[in-house]
Write a protein that holds these residues in place. Structure first.
Motif: not given
Length: 509
Positions: A452-477
């Protein structure tokens, strides 16, 4: 017009000082454990994730990032209009709060997902407006600086210039949001009375003062090709002028006359685009949702009206950008093929949605946290994910998000947990913490190789406002994900539309 591409990126990390929580590897550790620490974790100063009041410029030399390294292309700086690296940032315009930004972002991501599922009309949006209107617009999206012709041979009452690449670009300069998920570029035009238009720090483009401006007749092929963005005609017969309208998921919209003029990206013949087509906006719905440091939107989608499509004969239907890590740093925007070796990029196939063919999709294969692949069945990622320059936080399918969240939480047990913020449910209190030990996170995309094509995130791309910078789509899988611009920070994202590939080059800005 002249494109300089600042970037509206909001970074609101808690200030910190005092004790350090970094891992001590200086006593009693083996070479293997030190190597593991370097491979799977990164220790960063919390202050490095926060913007500075002073512009720090490029973290990577522009000559290494693309300036002068193009084959018939154009390179321009990318920065945050409200930040210290942008001329527009000197306006003193207030930032959006984190809550406002996340609320707007929820509308944006939901709108994209509905369009891809066929539940949203292709050119319209019936989503109700935001419940809490913002006084100065959302300041967390990419933007660009343009110079429009300002009169006969540049002799006009308003003729500001912008210095780009050592040259001067005559015309009325405009900061515009760059948007990879829309098709019709537009800018506020005179006459644009308030409250139909929002205040802007740049001088307003006045087509009546340009000798190269031209509206499109309603009978023209260009007008007929607007499709869902067509908005009737002003006047009658051959004298009627083509009208457009574009609506957005936050309840805002723009309407006006569809016109053409000269776009100047760099002060060279290769950087001039004659007859560039865009919307001349005379009215906005919800003008309060636009920042006064921006004058419009520069669309980069696959549609025939976008900048990338209009210039594909000149620039090979290729563009890229690099989002800087903070608003006090500068990134870049490239229109054309970089001369940087292809081996520097991690490549993944560019997919296309039958429902919304103008959007750019990729497919995740997996996610790695601290060197370990999180357990997600491959079918969860089957619907792919949209690469979007305006969405802030990445949205993952529920199963994928829970797996990532749980793995991240397991690695962050040394830090105090904080209450959720909006849709972000994994937040921390870093008060008194000088350094952070973050697990490395890699997004693994489809590729021709088995790994696969692995892309490591920069530390600035991991956190937003001291939170994990990801969320769920809110829909199904089975829903489509969205890769937001926080995760794209410091990574050059290359869109090779003609070659149907998306490339990623780490530590590019």
């Amino acid at each position: 017009m002249a494109l300089l591409v600042p970037l509206l990126v909001l970074l609101l990390f808690s200030s910190s000082c005092g004790t350090s929580s970094s891992l001590d590897i200086s006593h009693g550790t083996t070479a293997a454990s030190v190597g593991e620490e370097l491979n799977y974790y990164v220790v960063v100063e919390t202050t490095s994730l926060e913007p500075s009041p002073v512009c720090q410029g490029h973290r990577v030399s522009p000559s290494a990032s693309g300036s002068g390294n193009l084959t018939g292309g154009a390179w321009v700086p990318l920065s945050h209009p409200n930040g210290p690296c942008s001329e527009a940032g000197n306006s003193g315009a207030p930032w959006s709060s984190a809550a406002e930004t996340l609320q707007w972002d929820q509308h944006r991501a939901g709108y994209i997902q509905r369009k891809l599922s066929g539940d949203e009309p292709a050119g319209d949006d019936d989503e109700p407006p935001l419940q809490q209107p913002q006084a100065s617009g959302v300041t967390s999206e990419p933007a660009a600086k343009f110079a429009l012709p300002a009169g006969n041979q540049g002799k006009s009452e308003v003729t500001p210039t912008a210095t780009v690449g050592g040259g001067s670009l005559p015309g009325v300069t405009q900061h515009m949001v760059i948007d990879t998920a829309s098709d019709v570029p537009w800018v506020q035009c005179a006459p644009c009375p308030k409250p139909q238009c929002h205040p802007q720090t740049d001088a307003t483009y006045d087509p009546s003062k340009s000798t190269t401006y031209a509206p499109f007749p309603c009978s023209s092929p260009v007008c007929r090709q607007l499709g869902p963005y067509a908005n009737g005609c002003t006047g009658a017969g051959n004298t009627g002028q083509c009208q457009y309208r574009v609506q957005y998921p936050d309840g805002s919209s723009t309407s006006g006359t569809y016109i053409s003029d000269v776009l100047t990206i760099t002060p060279t013949p290769a950087g001039m685009v004659s007859g560039f087509r865009f919307g001349c906006s005379h009215a906005l719905q919800r003008p309060d949702l636009f920042s006064n440091t921006t004058a419009g939107i520069m669309s980069l989608g696959r549609g025939a009206q976008s900048l990338s499509s209009q210039t594909k004969g000149t620039y090979g239907h290729v563009f890229s950008y690099c989002v800087p890590p903070t608003s006090s740093h500068t990134g870049f925007f490239v229109l054309g093929v970089p001369r940087i070796a292809a081996s520097k990029y991690v490549l993944t196939p560019m997919l296309k949605s039958k429902m919304v063919p103008s959007m750019y999709l990729v497919r995740l294969r997996g996610i790695d946290v601290a060197g370990q692949r999180v357990a997600v069945p491959p079918m969860v990622f089957a619907a792919g994910a949209v690469m979007d320059s305006r969405t802030v936080i990445t949205r993952l399918q529920p199963t994928a998000y829970r797996a990532l969240r749980d793995a991240f939480r397991a690695q962050m047990g040394a830090y105090r947990v904080a209450p959720p913020k909006g849709q972000l449910d994994t937040c921390y209190d870093f008060t008194g913490v000088r350094t952070l030990r973050l697990p490395k996170i890699s997004l693994v995309f489809d590729s021709r190789s088995n790994s696969g094509a692995a892309v490591e995130l920069d530390p600035s791309g991991v956190l937003f406002n001291s939170c994990l910078a990801f969320a769920s789509t809110g829909a199904g899988d089975g829903s489509t994900g969205v890769i937001g611009h926080v995760q794209q920070r410091t990574i050059e994202v290359l869109y090779n539309v003609g070659g149907s590939a998306v490339g990623f080059r780490r530590a590019a800005c």
